[in-house]
Design a protein around this motif. Sequence first.
Motif, PDB file in Angstrom:
ATOM      1  N   GLU A  60      24.097 -12.922  41.676  1.00 56.18           N
ATOM      2  CA  GLU A  60      23.387 -14.091  42.200  1.00 56.18           C
ATOM      3  C   GLU A  60      23.957 -15.401  41.662  1.00 56.18           C
ATOM      4  N   GLY A  61      25.038 -15.303  40.884  1.00 57.05           N
ATOM      5  CA  GLY A  61      25.699 -16.507  40.394  1.00 57.05           C
ATOM      6  C   GLY A  61      25.239 -16.989  39.030  1.00 57.05           C
ATOM      7  N   PHE A  62      24.511 -16.134  38.289  1.00 58.30           N
ATOM      8  CA  PHE A  62      23.996 -16.533  36.974  1.00 58.30           C
ATOM      9  C   PHE A  62      24.689 -15.717  35.889  1.00 58.30           C
ATOM     10  N   VAL A  63      25.525 -16.400  35.118  1.00 55.77           N
ATOM     11  CA  VAL A  63      26.337 -15.748  34.095  1.00 55.77           C
ATOM     12  C   VAL A  63      25.859 -16.170  32.710  1.00 55.77           C
ATOM     13  N   GLY A  64      25.741 -15.207  31.814  1.00 53.98           N
ATOM     14  CA  GLY A  64      25.461 -15.532  30.421  1.00 53.98           C
ATOM     15  C   GLY A  64      24.017 -15.527  30.015  1.00 53.98           C
ATOM     16  N   ILE A  65      23.094 -15.224  30.937  1.00 52.94           N
ATOM     17  CA  ILE A  65      21.682 -15.164  30.561  1.00 52.94           C
ATOM     18  C   ILE A  65      21.458 -13.930  29.689  1.00 52.94           C
ATOM     19  N   PRO A  66      20.918 -14.096  28.490  1.00 54.74           N
ATOM     20  CA  PRO A  66      20.667 -12.922  27.641  1.00 54.74           C
ATOM     21  C   PRO A  66      19.557 -12.048  28.209  1.00 54.74           C
ATOM     22  N   VAL A  67      19.525 -10.804  27.769  1.00 50.10           N
ATOM     23  CA  VAL A  67      18.489  -9.857  28.181  1.00 50.10           C
ATOM     24  C   VAL A  67      17.700  -9.441  26.950  1.00 50.10           C
ATOM     25  N   VAL A  68      16.381  -9.530  27.037  1.00 45.67           N
ATOM     26  CA  VAL A  68      15.498  -9.015  25.988  1.00 45.67           C
ATOM     27  C   VAL A  68      14.676  -7.877  26.584  1.00 45.67           C
TER      28      VAL A  68
ATOM     29  N   THR B 169       2.701 -13.216  42.550  1.00 53.58           N
ATOM     30  CA  THR B 169       4.133 -13.522  42.616  1.00 53.58           C
ATOM     31  C   THR B 169       4.430 -15.014  42.794  1.00 53.58           C
ATOM     32  N   PRO B 170       3.829 -15.709  43.764  1.00 57.67           N
ATOM     33  CA  PRO B 170       4.205 -17.120  43.961  1.00 57.67           C
ATOM     34  C   PRO B 170       3.785 -18.044  42.827  1.00 57.67           C
ATOM     35  N   TYR B 171       2.980 -17.551  41.894  1.00 60.74           N
ATOM     36  CA  TYR B 171       2.483 -18.406  40.820  1.00 60.74           C
ATOM     37  C   TYR B 171       3.327 -18.330  39.546  1.00 60.74           C
ATOM     38  N   VAL B 172       4.241 -17.358  39.480  1.00 59.44           N
ATOM     39  CA  VAL B 172       4.978 -17.134  38.230  1.00 59.44           C
ATOM     40  C   VAL B 172       5.816 -18.348  37.844  1.00 59.44           C
TER      41      VAL B 172
ATOM     42  N   THR C   9      12.002  -2.033  38.636  1.00 55.46           N
ATOM     43  CA  THR C   9      11.906  -1.947  40.092  1.00 55.46           C
ATOM     44  C   THR C   9      12.273  -3.254  40.793  1.00 55.46           C
ATOM     45  N   ILE C  10      12.504  -4.341  40.051  1.00 56.61           N
ATOM     46  CA  ILE C  10      12.986  -5.548  40.734  1.00 56.61           C
ATOM     47  C   ILE C  10      14.438  -5.360  41.168  1.00 56.61           C
ATOM     48  N   LEU C  11      15.069  -4.280  40.701  1.00 54.26           N
ATOM     49  CA  LEU C  11      16.404  -3.923  41.167  1.00 54.26           C
ATOM     50  C   LEU C  11      16.281  -2.997  42.372  1.00 54.26           C
ATOM     51  N   SER C  12      16.950  -3.341  43.439  1.00 53.23           N
ATOM     52  CA  SER C  12      16.978  -2.444  44.598  1.00 53.23           C
ATOM     53  C   SER C  12      18.072  -1.408  44.435  1.00 53.23           C
TER      54      SER C  12
ATOM     55  N   PHE D 283      19.401  -7.189  42.842  1.00 51.77           N
ATOM     56  CA  PHE D 283      17.971  -7.454  42.899  1.00 51.77           C
ATOM     57  C   PHE D 283      17.427  -7.152  44.289  1.00 51.77           C
ATOM     58  N   ASP D 284      16.155  -6.783  44.332  1.00 55.24           N
ATOM     59  CA  ASP D 284      15.474  -6.571  45.604  1.00 55.24           C
ATOM     60  C   ASP D 284      15.557  -7.859  46.418  1.00 55.24           C
ATOM     61  N   PRO D 285      16.206  -7.818  47.590  1.00 55.50           N
ATOM     62  CA  PRO D 285      16.359  -9.057  48.376  1.00 55.50           C
ATOM     63  C   PRO D 285      15.032  -9.693  48.760  1.00 55.50           C
ATOM     64  N   ASN D 286      13.962  -8.922  48.797  1.00 53.59           N
ATOM     65  CA  ASN D 286      12.651  -9.478  49.123  1.00 53.59           C
ATOM     66  C   ASN D 286      12.120 -10.396  48.029  1.00 53.59           C
ATOM     67  N   LEU D 287      12.757 -10.326  46.846  1.00 53.18           N
ATOM     68  CA  LEU D 287      12.302 -11.139  45.719  1.00 53.18           C
ATOM     69  C   LEU D 287      13.198 -12.351  45.456  1.00 53.18           C
ATOM     70  N   ASN D 288      14.242 -12.510  46.266  1.00 50.81           N
ATOM     71  CA  ASN D 288      15.199 -13.589  46.020  1.00 50.81           C
ATOM     72  C   ASN D 288      14.532 -14.956  45.929  1.00 50.81           C
ATOM     73  N   GLN D 289      13.544 -15.189  46.762  1.00 54.42           N
ATOM     74  CA  GLN D 289      12.897 -16.499  46.809  1.00 54.42           C
ATOM     75  C   GLN D 289      12.212 -16.851  45.500  1.00 54.42           C
ATOM     76  N   VAL D 290      11.766 -15.837  44.767  1.00 61.16           N
ATOM     77  CA  VAL D 290      11.097 -16.107  43.487  1.00 61.16           C
ATOM     78  C   VAL D 290      12.020 -15.865  42.295  1.00 61.16           C
ATOM     79  N   LEU D 291      12.994 -14.974  42.447  1.00 59.34           N
ATOM     80  CA  LEU D 291      13.890 -14.687  41.329  1.00 59.34           C
ATOM     81  C   LEU D 291      14.926 -15.778  41.115  1.00 59.34           C
ATOM     82  N   THR D 292      15.432 -16.353  42.188  1.00 62.11           N
ATOM     83  CA  THR D 292      16.478 -17.372  42.043  1.00 62.11           C
ATOM     84  C   THR D 292      16.006 -18.573  41.222  1.00 62.11           C
TER      85      THR D 292
END
Length: 340
Positions: A250-258, A128-131, A160-163, A173-182
């Motif tokens: 989380e404040g991110f608008v317009g990011i496409p999804v693939v 996780t911390p390396y991504v 599963t990254i969604l809580s 999102f899973d709040p435990n992942l905020n540090q890496v997802l943000t």
Amino acid sequence: METIVQILLLFIMLSLHSLGQAAPVGVCYGRVANNLPPPSAVVGLLKSNGISRIRLFNPDVEALAPFSGTGIELMIGVPNEILPTLANGMMSTALQWVQSNIFAHVPSSQVRYLAVGNEVYLKEPYYTPYVVPAILNLYQALQTLGLGDKIKISSCHASTILSNSYPPSSGTFDPNLNQVLTPLLRFLQDTGAPLMVNVYPFFSYINSEQYVSLDYALFRSSTVEIDQNLHYTNMFDATIDAFVYAMEREGFVGIPVVVTETGWPTGGGEAASAENARAYGENVVSRALNNVGTPKRPGVGVEVFLFDLFDENGKSGAEYEKHFGIFGVNGIKAYDINFN
């Protein structure tokens, strides 16, 4: 004011997308099997079926090299186990890696995406911390080669990254992942890269039959679920929009999804059949090619990669894991589906 600007940017992005060509449909080329045809034969199979985009889970030379010069666009996976090396090294380490593992075998013009890690947070949290550091070094490497705007970099994630994903507007999102997802989402927004997600209504159905009907999973439900005045008739749309809502939260608008993986097994378990696989696959492809979009982003086709090109007899887990193949190893379709 910032919110208004974000909304305007989203509107522009969606409008430009809807005016473009149909969302592409690709196929995942998994190779965890001992009976697959040679990659050179696979190229011919793809071309004869109008498949112009492939996802390779790692840059294995045997599989990668035959695609050189074919015009088939590639999503190439950066394996989880290489992430520490790419994250901890200098940009020069990432540059050497992409040159020797990818561009030495296929021209950069055929590479559309680098998928850095696959379902790390679910399957191999050690990485996780390396991504994000690996992504940043690879991005700098591509910039050095003049490819920073041409090849998009992201990372593939399980649902599963969604809580929370139901209703879609509650997507969180899973709040435990905020540090890496943000920082990941910030990178995606800054570079115009998509959030890559693996979406499997099949799993939602077999794991939660009391809440998810087979018809809802297979796009044939006559029941409409209303959420924020949006109408949902299938699990695929609901899952994608849950990710969109989670990003916006989380404040991110317009990011496409693939959608980097989606499919339905033809055997090996409950509801796993060629008939259901065809029903699911046909609807996914049709919606992409016709830019149907989702209730939250109507008219914006979702790019998808169907899983899987062949059955993989070396896969572990439940028996159905081995039966997602669209084609038999003899090249004959397991069920009828058209890609264009």
